[in-house]
Motif scaffolding. Sequence first.
Motif, PDB file in Angstrom:
ATOM      1  N   LEU A   1       5.243   8.382  -0.655  1.00 43.91           N
ATOM      2  CA  LEU A   1       5.027   7.418  -1.486  1.00 43.91           C
ATOM      3  C   LEU A   1       3.810   8.451  -2.299  1.00 43.91           C
ATOM      4  O   LEU A   1       4.343   9.813  -2.894  1.00 43.91           O
ATOM      5  CB  LEU A   1       3.680   7.556  -1.163  1.00 43.91           C
ATOM      6  CG  LEU A   1       3.349   6.929   0.465  1.00 43.91           C
ATOM      7  CD1 LEU A   1       2.381   6.301   1.221  1.00 43.91           C
ATOM      8  CD2 LEU A   1       3.278   4.695   0.020  1.00 43.91           C
ATOM      9  N   PRO A   2       3.718   7.716  -3.791  1.00 38.39           N
ATOM     10  CA  PRO A   2       3.253   8.466  -5.094  1.00 38.39           C
ATOM     11  C   PRO A   2       1.832   9.452  -4.365  1.00 38.39           C
ATOM     12  O   PRO A   2       1.364   8.803  -4.181  1.00 38.39           O
ATOM     13  CB  PRO A   2       3.534   7.540  -5.695  1.00 38.39           C
ATOM     14  CG  PRO A   2       3.193   6.160  -4.895  1.00 38.39           C
ATOM     15  CD  PRO A   2       3.806   6.787  -4.071  1.00 38.39           C
ATOM     16  N   SER A   3       1.328  10.028  -5.576  1.00 43.29           N
ATOM     17  CA  SER A   3       0.497  10.894  -5.950  1.00 43.29           C
ATOM     18  C   SER A   3      -0.301  10.227  -5.885  1.00 43.29           C
ATOM     19  O   SER A   3      -0.234   9.148  -6.465  1.00 43.29           O
ATOM     20  CB  SER A   3       0.195  12.064  -6.716  1.00 43.29           C
ATOM     21  OG  SER A   3       1.198  13.004  -6.239  1.00 43.29           O
ATOM     22  N   GLY A   4      -1.733  10.543  -5.137  1.00 40.97           N
ATOM     23  CA  GLY A   4      -2.945   9.211  -5.743  1.00 40.97           C
ATOM     24  C   GLY A   4      -3.734   8.764  -4.230  1.00 40.97           C
ATOM     25  O   GLY A   4      -2.375   8.549  -3.097  1.00 40.97           O
ATOM     26  N   ARG A   5      -3.822   7.445  -4.418  1.00 38.68           N
ATOM     27  CA  ARG A   5      -4.078   5.905  -3.273  1.00 38.68           C
ATOM     28  C   ARG A   5      -2.983   5.548  -3.570  1.00 38.68           C
ATOM     29  O   ARG A   5      -2.974   5.047  -4.589  1.00 38.68           O
ATOM     30  CB  ARG A   5      -5.254   5.459  -3.566  1.00 38.68           C
ATOM     31  CG  ARG A   5      -5.894   4.479  -2.503  1.00 38.68           C
ATOM     32  CD  ARG A   5      -7.683   4.268  -2.539  1.00 38.68           C
ATOM     33  NE  ARG A   5      -7.515   2.991  -3.498  1.00 38.68           N
ATOM     34  CZ  ARG A   5      -8.560   2.371  -3.478  1.00 38.68           C
ATOM     35  NH1 ARG A   5      -9.618   2.077  -3.154  1.00 38.68           N
ATOM     36  NH2 ARG A   5      -7.604   1.123  -4.018  1.00 38.68           N
ATOM     37  N   SER A   6      -2.642   4.972  -1.637  1.00 43.99           N
ATOM     38  CA  SER A   6      -1.082   4.177  -1.838  1.00 43.99           C
ATOM     39  C   SER A   6      -2.053   2.691  -1.102  1.00 43.99           C
ATOM     40  O   SER A   6      -2.465   3.278  -0.226  1.00 43.99           O
ATOM     41  CB  SER A   6       0.243   4.271  -1.708  1.00 43.99           C
ATOM     42  OG  SER A   6       0.455   5.160  -2.902  1.00 43.99           O
ATOM     43  N   ARG A   7      -2.198   1.425  -1.048  1.00 51.66           N
ATOM     44  CA  ARG A   7      -2.086   0.064  -0.744  1.00 51.66           C
ATOM     45  C   ARG A   7      -0.822  -0.389   0.422  1.00 51.66           C
ATOM     46  O   ARG A   7       0.025  -0.402  -0.806  1.00 51.66           O
ATOM     47  CB  ARG A   7      -3.548  -0.550  -1.203  1.00 51.66           C
ATOM     48  CG  ARG A   7      -4.341  -0.190  -1.474  1.00 51.66           C
ATOM     49  CD  ARG A   7      -5.673  -1.196  -1.647  1.00 51.66           C
ATOM     50  NE  ARG A   7      -5.936  -1.982  -0.755  1.00 51.66           N
ATOM     51  CZ  ARG A   7      -6.824  -3.379  -1.305  1.00 51.66           C
ATOM     52  NH1 ARG A   7      -6.597  -3.953  -2.617  1.00 51.66           N
ATOM     53  NH2 ARG A   7      -6.769  -4.055  -0.041  1.00 51.66           N
ATOM     54  N   VAL A   8      -1.110  -0.258   1.264  1.00 55.48           N
ATOM     55  CA  VAL A   8       0.627  -0.637   1.998  1.00 55.48           C
ATOM     56  C   VAL A   8       0.881  -1.296   2.682  1.00 55.48           C
ATOM     57  O   VAL A   8      -0.364  -1.886   3.208  1.00 55.48           O
ATOM     58  CB  VAL A   8       1.449   0.922   2.242  1.00 55.48           C
ATOM     59  CG1 VAL A   8       1.979   1.507   0.560  1.00 55.48           C
ATOM     60  CG2 VAL A   8       0.689   1.458   3.270  1.00 55.48           C
ATOM     61  N   ARG A   9       1.544  -2.483   3.335  1.00 56.93           N
ATOM     62  CA  ARG A   9       1.620  -2.988   3.880  1.00 56.93           C
ATOM     63  C   ARG A   9       3.396  -3.368   4.596  1.00 56.93           C
ATOM     64  O   ARG A   9       3.966  -3.234   3.605  1.00 56.93           O
ATOM     65  CB  ARG A   9       1.097  -4.504   3.207  1.00 56.93           C
ATOM     66  CG  ARG A   9       1.819  -5.643   2.780  1.00 56.93           C
ATOM     67  CD  ARG A   9       1.073  -7.116   2.115  1.00 56.93           C
ATOM     68  NE  ARG A   9       1.538  -7.461   1.094  1.00 56.93           N
ATOM     69  CZ  ARG A   9       1.440  -8.525   0.631  1.00 56.93           C
ATOM     70  NH1 ARG A   9       0.438  -9.851   1.054  1.00 56.93           N
ATOM     71  NH2 ARG A   9       2.828  -9.710  -0.087  1.00 56.93           N
ATOM     72  N   VAL A  10       3.421  -4.262   5.422  1.00 59.16           N
ATOM     73  CA  VAL A  10       5.129  -4.706   5.777  1.00 59.16           C
ATOM     74  C   VAL A  10       4.437  -5.712   5.554  1.00 59.16           C
ATOM     75  O   VAL A  10       3.930  -7.253   6.217  1.00 59.16           O
ATOM     76  CB  VAL A  10       5.415  -4.385   7.453  1.00 59.16           C
ATOM     77  CG1 VAL A  10       6.303  -5.302   7.457  1.00 59.16           C
ATOM     78  CG2 VAL A  10       5.333  -2.510   7.556  1.00 59.16           C
ATOM     79  N   PHE A  11       5.737  -6.880   5.116  1.00 64.23           N
ATOM     80  CA  PHE A  11       6.325  -8.332   4.241  1.00 64.23           C
ATOM     81  C   PHE A  11       7.658  -8.993   5.047  1.00 64.23           C
ATOM     82  O   PHE A  11       8.368  -7.906   4.853  1.00 64.23           O
ATOM     83  CB  PHE A  11       6.064  -8.304   2.876  1.00 64.23           C
ATOM     84  CG  PHE A  11       6.691  -9.718   2.741  1.00 64.23           C
ATOM     85  CD1 PHE A  11       5.513 -10.937   2.472  1.00 64.23           C
ATOM     86  CD2 PHE A  11       7.222 -10.311   1.933  1.00 64.23           C
ATOM     87  CE1 PHE A  11       5.463 -12.289   2.220  1.00 64.23           C
ATOM     88  CE2 PHE A  11       7.472 -11.371   1.581  1.00 64.23           C
ATOM     89  CZ  PHE A  11       7.059 -12.256   1.774  1.00 64.23           C
ATOM     90  N   MET A  12       7.485  -9.587   5.511  1.00 66.36           N
ATOM     91  CA  MET A  12       8.457 -10.691   6.297  1.00 66.36           C
ATOM     92  C   MET A  12       8.416 -12.168   5.559  1.00 66.36           C
ATOM     93  O   MET A  12       7.703 -12.572   5.846  1.00 66.36           O
ATOM     94  CB  MET A  12       7.796 -10.842   7.998  1.00 66.36           C
ATOM     95  CG  MET A  12       9.913 -11.286   8.541  1.00 66.36           C
ATOM     96  SD  MET A  12       9.461 -11.384  10.215  1.00 66.36           S
ATOM     97  CE  MET A  12      10.332  -9.914  10.568  1.00 66.36           C
ATOM     98  N   PRO A  13       9.638 -11.612   4.909  1.00 66.09           N
ATOM     99  CA  PRO A  13       9.654 -13.069   3.803  1.00 66.09           C
ATOM    100  C   PRO A  13      10.714 -14.461   5.017  1.00 66.09           C
ATOM    101  O   PRO A  13      10.901 -14.701   5.799  1.00 66.09           O
ATOM    102  CB  PRO A  13      11.567 -12.809   3.222  1.00 66.09           C
ATOM    103  CG  PRO A  13      11.022 -11.294   3.566  1.00 66.09           C
ATOM    104  CD  PRO A  13      10.766 -11.153   4.692  1.00 66.09           C
TER     105      PRO A  13
END
Length: 219
Positions: free
Chosen positions: A187-199
């Motif tokens: 992940l990049p530096s700093g804060r990350s908001r992540v999720r998993v997406f299923m089309p």
Amino acid sequence: VYAKAGRFAYQDEAVKKFRGTVTVQEPGEAPTVTQTASPTLVVYGATVTLSGTVSSKRSGEMVTIFAQPYAQTSFAAVGGAISGSAGRWSYLVKPKLRTVYEARWKPAAQRTTATSSQAAVRVRPQVGFRVKESSGRVITFVTRARGVRSFARKFVYLQRKNAFGQWVSLKKVTLTLTSSATFRVRLPSGRSRVRVFMPATQAGPGYVAGISRTLTLTR
């Protein structure tokens, strides 16, 4: 607007052979039952509340709930609810795929069965998402999809929300035979908001796109 009860004929103005009749009944003659679903979009495994009112406003009336899951060609009874105060009723359902529901009520003194409007409930696959371990900016994630069928060999995306509020895909991940996957991402530096997406194309017939919870990580 019909001002009185009766049977009224109509005819198509352009094609005279298209004709029919409208039967108007006095208020109170025909029983009615209402139905709403809340919510109308759920994750696999969640419950939906069906509720409504019978026109008699009486308690103790039996309302039968019918369901038509995706790919089924007809409705089938799945349960019944007894009306309470002011004729209100409710019933919990747990749809596994997109399902259409309707309520039917036949008062004891009537020959007519009242049928509610239909309520469609859409379903997302359940997509689990968690951190397994981390080392600096390198994070190991675990994801797993659940539904009425296996999601083996289907793919999902790890997504990160950018500064403009858009979800950007960082990695495409193929699920194993257990409908799960373990994968690493830097992940990049700093804060990350992540999720998993299923089309939706990977979720398959009867499902809409699957979305995991959002994780907020700071590195």
